[in-house]
Scaffold this active site. Structure first.
Site, PDB file in Angstrom:
ATOM      1  N   GLU A 150      -5.759  -7.783   3.892  1.00  0.00           N
ATOM      2  CA  GLU A 150      -5.204  -8.808   4.770  1.00  0.00           C
ATOM      3  C   GLU A 150      -6.308  -9.512   5.551  1.00  0.00           C
ATOM      4  O   GLU A 150      -6.296 -10.741   5.686  1.00  0.00           O
ATOM      5  CB  GLU A 150      -4.201  -8.190   5.754  1.00  0.00           C
ATOM      6  CG  GLU A 150      -3.572  -9.239   6.679  1.00  0.00           C
ATOM      7  CD  GLU A 150      -2.710  -8.645   7.762  1.00  0.00           C
ATOM      8  OE1 GLU A 150      -2.628  -9.258   8.848  1.00  0.00           O
ATOM      9  OE2 GLU A 150      -2.105  -7.571   7.541  1.00  0.00           O
ATOM     10  N   CYS A 184       2.904  -7.429  13.692  1.00  0.00           N
ATOM     11  CA  CYS A 184       4.266  -7.724  13.246  1.00  0.00           C
ATOM     12  C   CYS A 184       5.292  -6.832  13.942  1.00  0.00           C
ATOM     13  O   CYS A 184       4.983  -5.737  14.411  1.00  0.00           O
ATOM     14  CB  CYS A 184       4.366  -7.619  11.726  1.00  0.00           C
ATOM     15  SG  CYS A 184       4.681  -5.969  11.096  1.00  0.00           S
ATOM     16  N   CYS A 206       3.408 -11.759   2.884  1.00  0.00           N
ATOM     17  CA  CYS A 206       4.393 -11.615   3.966  1.00  0.00           C
ATOM     18  C   CYS A 206       4.357 -12.858   4.846  1.00  0.00           C
ATOM     19  O   CYS A 206       3.279 -13.320   5.234  1.00  0.00           O
ATOM     20  CB  CYS A 206       4.069 -10.382   4.795  1.00  0.00           C
ATOM     21  SG  CYS A 206       5.097 -10.230   6.276  1.00  0.00           S
ATOM     22  N   HIS A 258       0.824  -1.198   0.000  1.00  0.00           N
ATOM     23  CA  HIS A 258       0.000   0.000   0.000  1.00  0.00           C
ATOM     24  C   HIS A 258       0.870   1.265   0.000  1.00  0.00           C
ATOM     25  O   HIS A 258       1.047   1.919   1.025  1.00  0.00           O
ATOM     26  CB  HIS A 258      -0.944  -0.004   1.206  1.00  0.00           C
ATOM     27  CG  HIS A 258      -2.069  -0.972   1.064  1.00  0.00           C
ATOM     28  ND1 HIS A 258      -2.776  -1.459   2.140  1.00  0.00           N
ATOM     29  CD2 HIS A 258      -2.609  -1.566  -0.032  1.00  0.00           C
ATOM     30  CE1 HIS A 258      -3.705  -2.294   1.706  1.00  0.00           C
ATOM     31  NE2 HIS A 258      -3.621  -2.370   0.397  1.00  0.00           N
TER      32      HIS A 258
END
Length: 337
Positions: free
Chosen positions: A151, A219, A121, A66
């Site tokens: 996501e 994360c 990812c 993004h």
């Protein structure tokens, strides 16, 4: 680092020194860590390698990451971004973005004989595996995240009959579970840590037996960037976050800065988007960037600020990131061949 995100310092940029949070004077505090995380770097390099190996066009489902600059740069090099795999001609190559996709998307690609490169990812993949694990054990899974985010759609798609999305405080009251002793929460990887834990506390008030994920879902890069902003925000009259409006982790940095004491904070894609009125009465400007932002955009912003008198830049370091992810196996295999 990806060539779509050159770490080139523009001519005339200020000298950056590393220190703690200094006091007084017209200055910039530059957060570290900032910018590209390992998952984003891997995804962008994956698209670049696909262009090298197979030539243009390379199709990418959704935005690879993004960030407007990255997407526009790759589009200029022959990448075609599509919303759905149905838009990709049969037999062509498609790359799945860093945000991940559901099993239904993989199945559709297979049905249409598309060649695929999965640039999800690894930290998002970890959450997908957690969904599968707990769905198999017949848990109700409460996924904390933002409705409509790619996501979240990919993660929930692993077990749509077992996953309920919890976005707002109002969503907490709507949750219904079959067995309060078999409920677990998971989260989107790019959320505000504080906001997520607030939602967890609200859920636990309703379901005291709510289980925690086996490991943190948010994360390392998201957490590290928020910690760095918190370390300097109270010293800042203004915090500028470089990032795109569809970047969840970039938007969270604005929120974190304000909650941590910054007088004002704004999200910009490029230096020229800064409103000079924001600088009125400002001595200390904080600068950071989201996890999908190439460093060149931060350097451009520092140069823009230096031209207006904010040339004294101190880097405020709260962590040093050394994580790197291997490229998708499809590319490693092709490169060897």
């Amino acid at each position: 680092m990806s060539s779509a995100s050159p770490g080139i310092t523009p001519a005339g940029s200020p000298t950056i020194t590393e220190s703690g949070v200094p006091a007084g004077g017209k200055r910039v505090l530059l957060a570290k860590p900032r910018g590209y995380c390992a998952g984003v770097d891997r995804a962008v390099i994956a698209v670049e390698k696909a262009l090298e190996l197979y030539g243009a066009p390379v199709y990418v489902r959704k935005e690879i990451v993004h960030n407007r600059h990255v997407v526009e740069t790759l589009r200029d090099r022959g990448v075609i971004f599509v919303d759905e795999t149905s838009e990709v001609p049969e037999g062509e190559l498609v790359v799945f973005s860093a945000h991940g996709v559901s099993p239904a998307v993989h199945a559709e690609a297979a049905e249409r004989n598309l060649r695929t490169i999965d640039a999800t990812c690894p930290l998002v993949t970890k959450v997908h595996k957690e969904v599968n694990r707990f769905a198999k054990d017949d848990y109700d899974i409460l996924l904390i995240g933002h409705e409509g985010h790619e996501e979240v759609e990919g993660t929930a798609g692993e077990a749509p009959d077992k996953v309920q999305l919890v976005d707002t405080a109002e969503d907490v009251d709507k949750v219904e579970v079959r067995d309060p002793s078999k409920v677990i929460w998971l989260s989107q990887t790019t959320l505000s840590v504080d906001e997520t834990m607030e939602r967890v506390d609200q859920l636990r008030d309703r379901f005291p037996g709510l289980a925690d994920p086996p490991s943190d879902d948010i994360c390392y890069a998201t957490t590290n960037r928020q910690v760095a902003v918190k370390a300097m925000a109270a010293e800042c009259d203004l915090v500028l976050v470089v990032g795109s409006t569809n970047s969840s982790n970039s938007k969270r940095l604005v929120e974190v800065a304000l909650k941590a004491g910054a007088r004002a904070s704004h999200l910009v894609d490029f230096a020229h988007e800064v409103d000079e009125a924001w600088l009125e009465g400002v001595e200390t400007v904080g600068v950071t960037s989201g996890a999908s932002v190439p460093e060149v955009l931060v350097m451009d912003l520092l140069a823009w600020l230096a031209e207006r008198g904010w040339g004294n830049v101190d880097e405020v370091t709260t962590a040093n990131e050394k994580i790197a992810f291997a490229l998708p196996h499809e590319l490693r295999k092709a490169a060897k061949a």
